[in-house]
Motif scaffolding. Structure first.
Motif, PDB file in Angstrom:
ATOM      1  N   TYR A  15       0.836  -1.200   0.000  1.00 41.66           N
ATOM      2  CA  TYR A  15       0.000   0.000   0.000  1.00 41.66           C
ATOM      3  C   TYR A  15       0.875   1.257   0.000  1.00 41.66           C
ATOM      4  CZ  TYR A  15       1.284   0.147   4.900  1.00 41.66           C
ATOM      5  OH  TYR A  15       2.009   0.194   6.067  1.00 41.66           O
ATOM      6  N   LYS A  16       0.321   2.331  -0.520  1.00 40.82           N
ATOM      7  CA  LYS A  16       1.010   3.628  -0.535  1.00 40.82           C
ATOM      8  C   LYS A  16       0.444   4.514   0.576  1.00 40.82           C
ATOM      9  CE  LYS A  16       3.126   2.501  -4.379  1.00 40.82           C
ATOM     10  NZ  LYS A  16       2.907   3.252  -5.627  1.00 40.82           N
ATOM     11  N   ALA A  17       1.257   5.441   1.059  1.00 42.56           N
ATOM     12  CA  ALA A  17       0.819   6.362   2.111  1.00 42.56           C
ATOM     13  C   ALA A  17       1.448   7.726   1.895  1.00 42.56           C
ATOM     14  CB  ALA A  17       1.207   5.820   3.488  1.00 42.56           C
ATOM     15  N   SER A  18       0.625   8.756   1.893  1.00 43.36           N
ATOM     16  CA  SER A  18       1.099  10.132   1.759  1.00 43.36           C
ATOM     17  C   SER A  18       0.809  10.870   3.058  1.00 43.36           C
ATOM     18  CB  SER A  18       0.385  10.850   0.614  1.00 43.36           C
ATOM     19  OG  SER A  18       0.590  10.183  -0.613  1.00 43.36           O
ATOM     20  N   PRO A  19       1.808  11.487   3.687  1.00 43.31           N
ATOM     21  CA  PRO A  19       1.562  12.232   4.930  1.00 43.31           C
ATOM     22  C   PRO A  19       0.721  13.473   4.677  1.00 43.31           C
ATOM     23  CG  PRO A  19       3.816  12.548   4.192  1.00 43.31           C
ATOM     24  CD  PRO A  19       3.232  11.501   3.300  1.00 43.31           C
ATOM     25  N   VAL A  20      -0.241  13.712   5.540  1.00 43.20           N
ATOM     26  CA  VAL A  20      -1.108  14.890   5.471  1.00 43.20           C
ATOM     27  C   VAL A  20      -0.576  15.874   6.504  1.00 43.20           C
ATOM     28  CG1 VAL A  20      -3.470  15.741   5.592  1.00 43.20           C
ATOM     29  CG2 VAL A  20      -3.030  13.390   4.853  1.00 43.20           C
ATOM     30  N   LEU A  21       0.081  16.929   6.049  1.00 44.47           N
ATOM     31  CA  LEU A  21       0.885  17.759   6.937  1.00 44.47           C
ATOM     32  C   LEU A  21       0.148  18.961   7.522  1.00 44.47           C
ATOM     33  CD1 LEU A  21       4.221  17.673   4.902  1.00 44.47           C
ATOM     34  CD2 LEU A  21       3.531  16.226   6.822  1.00 44.47           C
ATOM     35  N   HIS A  22      -1.017  19.304   6.965  1.00 46.43           N
ATOM     36  CA  HIS A  22      -1.750  20.466   7.478  1.00 46.43           C
ATOM     37  C   HIS A  22      -3.235  20.152   7.563  1.00 46.43           C
ATOM     38  CE1 HIS A  22       1.801  23.000   7.169  1.00 46.43           C
ATOM     39  NE2 HIS A  22       1.983  22.546   5.942  1.00 46.43           N
ATOM     40  N   ASP A  23      -3.908  20.791   8.520  1.00 52.73           N
ATOM     41  CA  ASP A  23      -5.340  20.556   8.700  1.00 52.73           C
ATOM     42  C   ASP A  23      -6.132  20.869   7.439  1.00 52.73           C
ATOM     43  OD1 ASP A  23      -4.816  19.804  11.271  1.00 52.73           O
ATOM     44  OD2 ASP A  23      -5.523  21.656  12.197  1.00 52.73           O
ATOM     45  N   SER A  24      -5.747  21.919   6.742  1.00 49.53           N
ATOM     46  CA  SER A  24      -6.500  22.290   5.538  1.00 49.53           C
ATOM     47  C   SER A  24      -6.380  21.210   4.470  1.00 49.53           C
ATOM     48  CB  SER A  24      -6.007  23.628   4.990  1.00 49.53           C
ATOM     49  OG  SER A  24      -4.630  23.563   4.644  1.00 49.53           O
TER      50      SER A  24
END
Length: 227
Positions: A128-137
């Motif tokens: 599986y791939k995973a992209s970090p979500v760095l900001h609330d927006s």
């Protein structure tokens, strides 16, 4: 050379867009039972023992999933099942939370799928791939993209909108294993205060071209188009 978005180390407390697709872009959900089974595994891994007991499972399965429980390691904020792929928005609460959860979830589903359809070999095209979500927006835009994706999908056999966390965000369903609070809190405090359910519904169902642009720039979407 390692594939893009194959994360080796996850930050505790970090949020990630996790996704995968069928090998050779094949369908991974062929009927409603397949969707139910995939979500049932999610529920079993992320629910308390008392909730698992209410699901009508056998005592042996209750004991097994109690030992494998990951509700203190991972939080699920959004999900959407699609014909040949899935999207999850996860919070990694412990160092190996997401890694362990995804390994258990995909292994269990592949075993079910291969037995049902009398096949052997891998079902998914890669890890599986995973992209970090760095900001609330970014998280808000991502939740909108995930929910809108399944709402727009037309399928004669499976109504994929029923296998999407959007149903929980608009108040049609409730579950302890899905955490809607953070997105609602951010949406209500920073985007459009008022009735969070109605406001979020309007936000999701309007044109999402701005969200796609934001997420593409942050490498938070699929690398290629999927079904």
């Amino acid at each position: 050379m390692p594939g893009r978005n194959i994360v080796k180390n996850y930050f505790e407390g970090g949020y990630y867009h996790v996704y995968n697709r069928g090998v050779e872009k094949r369908l991974i959900f062929l009927d409603n039972q397949d969707c139910h089974v995939f979500l049932r595994y999610i529920k079993l891994y992320l629910s308390s023992e008392s909730t698992v007991r209410k699901m009508g499972e056998s005592e042996s399965k209750i004991r097994r999933f109690s030992a494998l429980n990951l509700e203190k390691d991972v939080e699920l904020l959004c999900f959407a099942l699609m014909p040949n792929h899935f999207h999850l928005l996860l919070k990694n609460k412990t160092k190996k939370g997401i890694r362990t959860f995804m390994q258990r979830l995909t292994t269990a589903y592949v075993m079910y799928f291969n037995k049902k359809y009398k096949r052997v070999g891998p079902l998914f095209q890669n890890i599986y791939k995973a992209s970090p979500v760095l900001h609330d927006s970014y998280m808000l835009h991502l939740s909108r993209y995930i929910h809108n994706n399944s709402l727009k999908l037309k399928s004669n056999k499976i109504k994929f909108g029923d296998y999407c966390s959007y149903q929980y965000y608009v108040g049609n369903r409730m579950a302890e294993w899905l955490k809607t609070e953070m997105i609602f809190e951010y949406f209500n405090s920073s985007v459009k205060p008022g009735n969070p359910i109605e406001s979020y519904k309007a936000f999701v169902e309007m044109d999402i071209s701005d969200s796609i642009e934001v997420l593409t720039n942050q490498n938070l979407l699929f690398e290629e188009e999927c079904l």
